[in-house]
Design an enzyme around this catalytic site. Structure first.
Site, short mmCIF file in Angstrom:
data_model
loop_
_atom_site.label_atom_id
_atom_site.label_comp_id
_atom_site.label_asym_id
_atom_site.label_seq_id
_atom_site.Cartn_x
_atom_site.Cartn_y
_atom_site.Cartn_z
N GLU A 1 5.42 -76.72 31.45
CA GLU A 1 5.01 -75.34 31.15
C GLU A 1 5.52 -74.36 32.20
O GLU A 1 5.91 -73.23 31.87
CB GLU A 1 3.48 -75.23 31.02
CG GLU A 1 2.85 -76.11 29.94
CD GLU A 1 3.51 -76.01 28.58
OE1 GLU A 1 4.10 -74.95 28.26
OE2 GLU A 1 3.46 -77.01 27.82
N LYS B 1 -18.15 -75.55 18.20
CA LYS B 1 -17.98 -74.78 16.98
C LYS B 1 -19.32 -74.61 16.24
O LYS B 1 -19.69 -73.51 15.84
CB LYS B 1 -16.96 -75.46 16.05
CG LYS B 1 -15.59 -75.56 16.66
CD LYS B 1 -14.61 -76.25 15.73
CE LYS B 1 -14.94 -77.71 15.50
NZ LYS B 1 -14.87 -78.54 16.71
N ASP C 1 9.98 -78.01 20.84
CA ASP C 1 10.78 -77.05 21.59
C ASP C 1 12.24 -77.18 21.20
O ASP C 1 12.94 -76.20 20.98
CB ASP C 1 10.68 -77.33 23.10
CG ASP C 1 9.34 -76.94 23.66
OD1 ASP C 1 8.65 -76.12 23.02
OD2 ASP C 1 8.99 -77.45 24.74
P1 ADP Z 1 -18.36 -79.05 17.66
O1 ADP Z 1 -19.10 -78.51 16.49
O2 ADP Z 1 -17.24 -78.18 18.12
O3 ADP Z 1 -17.92 -80.46 17.50
P2 ADP Z 1 -20.93 -78.81 18.89
O4 ADP Z 1 -21.19 -77.38 18.72
O5 ADP Z 1 -21.56 -79.72 17.90
O6 ADP Z 1 -19.35 -79.07 18.91
O7 ADP Z 1 -21.31 -79.25 20.36
C1 ADP Z 1 -22.24 -80.28 20.63
C2 ADP Z 1 -23.12 -79.89 21.78
O8 ADP Z 1 -22.38 -79.80 22.99
C3 ADP Z 1 -23.77 -78.54 21.60
O9 ADP Z 1 -24.95 -78.63 20.90
C4 ADP Z 1 -23.98 -78.06 23.03
O10 ADP Z 1 -25.16 -78.58 23.55
C5 ADP Z 1 -22.82 -78.68 23.76
N1 ADP Z 1 -21.70 -77.73 23.84
C6 ADP Z 1 -20.50 -77.84 23.22
N2 ADP Z 1 -19.71 -76.80 23.51
C7 ADP Z 1 -20.42 -75.98 24.31
C8 ADP Z 1 -20.13 -74.72 24.92
N3 ADP Z 1 -18.95 -74.11 24.76
N4 ADP Z 1 -21.12 -74.15 25.69
C9 ADP Z 1 -22.30 -74.77 25.85
N5 ADP Z 1 -22.61 -75.95 25.29
C10 ADP Z 1 -21.70 -76.57 24.53
ZN ZN Z 2 7.32 -76.84 25.54
#
Ligand code: ADP
Ligand code: ZN
Ligand code: MG
Length: 593
Positions: A405, A188, A479
């Site tokens: 599922e 995120k 469900d």
């Molecule tokens: P959240 O905010 O959802 O907890 P982060 O964005 O802080 O997650 O993710 C931590 C690290 O993990 C990122 O800096 C990245 O290096 C890696 N990461 C997480 N999700 C992804 C993704 N979808 N694609 C590539 N790297 C990711």
């Molecule tokens: Zn179900």
């Protein structure tokens, strides 16, 4: 849908206030700095800065004092002086009441906690918004994988920020607040940054816990300050990470001291309401607990749009592994597809961690290339690591979920009046261990057949578990609730029970209050009859579904096997498997690279 329970620990950080500032904003400061227009900067430990701008008058502002920022100031060629202590006495006098109150609260709070742990004092002057001027964020969408739907949703925001005039001239309304929702580590924070990188606009990033202070009024002041800066830098992005720290439901905290958080939240609401469309500011926020957020935050004009950042499925994981392996020397023995297959339940942060562990193992052995064995061992470490354990799905659970599922999907596909299958998955997301997504049909009339079939589909997950394992899990509770709700409405509101006849509207209100609250609206005898009728409808459908599943059992086994390998099946893929066909290659969910 099958549910899992998870516990989450949120830590709120403590930091100290830095208040008030002149019209010269931090955003402007960084802009001037990058243009090389600043000749000298004098800053104290609290971030109070006296700035000389070339060809302009001297300015006062408050800046972050992280080593990063100080390094940037030096690199810009400006003369930097760091002075000890606060410079301005007036500032202290103005704040004296706040400081005193704070001090008392602080002492009180420390004694309540039993005096443990220092540490508050060394966060002085830090933890304010991180400011990136335009073009400074280097992260783009290509650095994020496994959440294509979220990227598509955010593309519109990027377009808007790049050329707001185009949208204004069309009279288009763009949502100002967007909530990124997803499990921890799914990307995120990364995605929010990527939006700024794609749009090439200034980016103000702050964590919800930075607002939460023990000093009443400080959080609210920070919010005001943040938005003042943002308005000057527009078009821009304000990102509030972990918004649940400040945006929890109000009035649920009984041990007092939530005044501060409420004030902060109120200020945030005020700021978001005060937006006019001429302020081209997009507020992004992230949380893994949308359920605890105050409803006021989610109202129209505030965070009225949600973007789900899912945990990745097998193709997403492969893609993420590829991204993070880019700068690592891999041995030809390495097969990232295989690695992706053996890491169900892992999110982006886990996968990044995995690659890093493997690199450490390789370095420890003094070898120059990461091998498949290193990766396997690293995967075990990350999987077995106590901290991650709860997130990884045990093999048996995954199998139960798959049968559950597939049960929903099979019945949905076979019954004439049910909605067709759009997608089904055993990748855990949010609180669900897996789910089947139907493709809703536009309907004008909900006939008895339609309602009966939707009860059947809701019961099918549970029935499939029973048929195959002889046992049902607690994951099917919602469900069952859904099925019962429909059946009850058929009986009490829609006059679809022969025994009770066409006595519509037995329940008095639109909201479902449950049998207890409804007592008194009709006689004891009627209540009994209603319960009997509801039970009869449910039992009939359950028997019908069981028979259907038993008949198709070999197909069910085959589809489950495929689902366990692929983790996600599209409606078409499911249909193909159901009619005895085979699916090749990546299908519609392939992660193009
Ligand atoms: P959240 O905010 O959802 O907890 P982060 O964005 O802080 O997650 O993710 C931590 C690290 O993990 C990122 O800096 C990245 O290096 C890696 N990461 C997480 N999700 C992804 C993704 N979808 N694609 C590539 N790297 C990711
Ligand atoms: Zn179900
Ligand atoms: Mg985060």
């Amino acid at each position: 849908m099958r549910l899992v329970l998870r516990s989450l620990v949120l830590t709120a950080l403590l930091s100290t206030p830095v208040l008030a500032q002149d019209q010269y904003s931090v955003g402007q400061f960084f802009k001037d700095l990058d243009r090389g227009e600043i000749s000298t900067v004098q800053v104290d430990a609290y971030g109070n800065a006296h700035v000389e701008v070339r060809g302009g008058s001297p300015q006062n502002t408050v800046i972050p004092t992280s080593p990063d920022v100080l390094g940037r100031i030096r690199a810009s060629g400006a003369e930097l002086t760091v002075v000890g202590g606060g410079r301005s006495f007036g500032w202290i006098v103005q704040l004296l009441p706040v400081i005193l109150t704070g001090l008392i609260l602080f002492v009180f709070w420390r004694s309540m906690r039993g005096g443990g742990g220092g540490g508050a004092s060394n966060t002085f002057g830090r933890s304010r918004a991180h400011v990136f001027s335009e073009g400074q964020v280097k992260v783009t969408f290509t650095d994020v994988a496994g959440c294509d739907e979220a990227k598509t949703d955010l593309q519109e925001v990027v377009e808007f920020l790049r050329s707001p005039e185009r949208f204004h001239s069309l009279g288009a309304r763009i949502p100002h607040g967007i909530l990124l929702v997803g499990p921890p580590g799914s990307g995120k924070t990364l995605l929010a940054k990527a939006v700024a990188g794609e749009a090439r606009v200034p980016y103000f990033s702050i964590s919800g816990s930075d607002f939460v202070e023990m000093f009443v009024g400080v959080g609210a002041a920070r919010v005001r300050d943040l938005f003042d800066q943002a308005k000057k830098a527009a078009p821009c992005i304000v990102f509030i990470d972990e918004i649940d720290a400040v945006g929890r439901k109000r009035g649920l905290n009984f041990n007092g001291g939530n005044d501060e958080r409420e004030q902060t939240l109120n200020q945030l609401l005020v700021e978001m309401d005060g937006f006019e469309s001429k302020h081209d500011i997009i507020v992004l926020a992230a949380t893994n607990r949308p359920d605890v957020l105050d409803a006021a935050l989610l109202r129209p004009g505030r965070f009225d749009r949600q973007v789900v950042v899912d945990a990745p499925d097998v193709r997403g994981r492969e893609h993420i592994l590829k991204i993070h392996a880019r700068k690592k020397p891999l041995d030809p023995s390495v097969n990232l597809t295989t690695l992706a297959q053996r890491t169900p339940g892992m999110v982006g942060a886990d996968l990044e961690n995995l690659l890093n562990e493997a690199a450490l193992l390789t370095a420890r052995d003094g070898r120059g290339k990461i091998t498949m064995r290193d990766l396997d061992e690293a995967a075990d470490r990350v999987l077995m690591g106590p901290a991650r354990k709860s997130r990884v799905v045990p093999e048996h659970d995954k199998k139960v979920t798959a049968y559950h599922e597939v049960g929903h999907a099979l019945v949905a596909q076979l019954l004439p009046h049910a909605d067709r299958v759009h997608k089904l998955t055993v990748v855990p997301r949010g609180g669900a261990a897996g789910y089947m997504l139907p493709l809703p049909t536009d309907r004008v009339h909900y006939t008895r057949e339609v309602l009966e079939d939707s009860i059947a589909v809701a019961l099918a997950g549970q029935a499939a578990e029973e048929v195959t394992f002889g046992d049902i899990t607690t994951g099917a509770q919602s469900d069952f609730q859904k099925a019962t709700n429909i059946a009850r409405k058929m009986v009490t509101e829609w006059g679809m029970s022969e025994k009770l006849g066409k006595v519509a509207n037995l329940s008095e209100s639109d909201t479902f209050l449950g049998p207890v609250a409804q007592q008194g609206a009709y006689s004891q005898l009627t209540a009994q009859t209603i319960d009997d009728e509801v039970k009869r409808i449910i039992d009939t459908q359950y028997t019908r579904v069981r028979t259907l599943l038993q008949e198709y059992l070999p197909r069910v086994h085959a589809i489950v096997e495929e689902l366990l390998v692929r983790e996600t099946l599209s409606g078409e893929e499911f249909q193909t498997l159901l009619s005895g066909g085979r699916i090749e290659g990546g299908g519609m969910y392939a992660a193009g690279d």
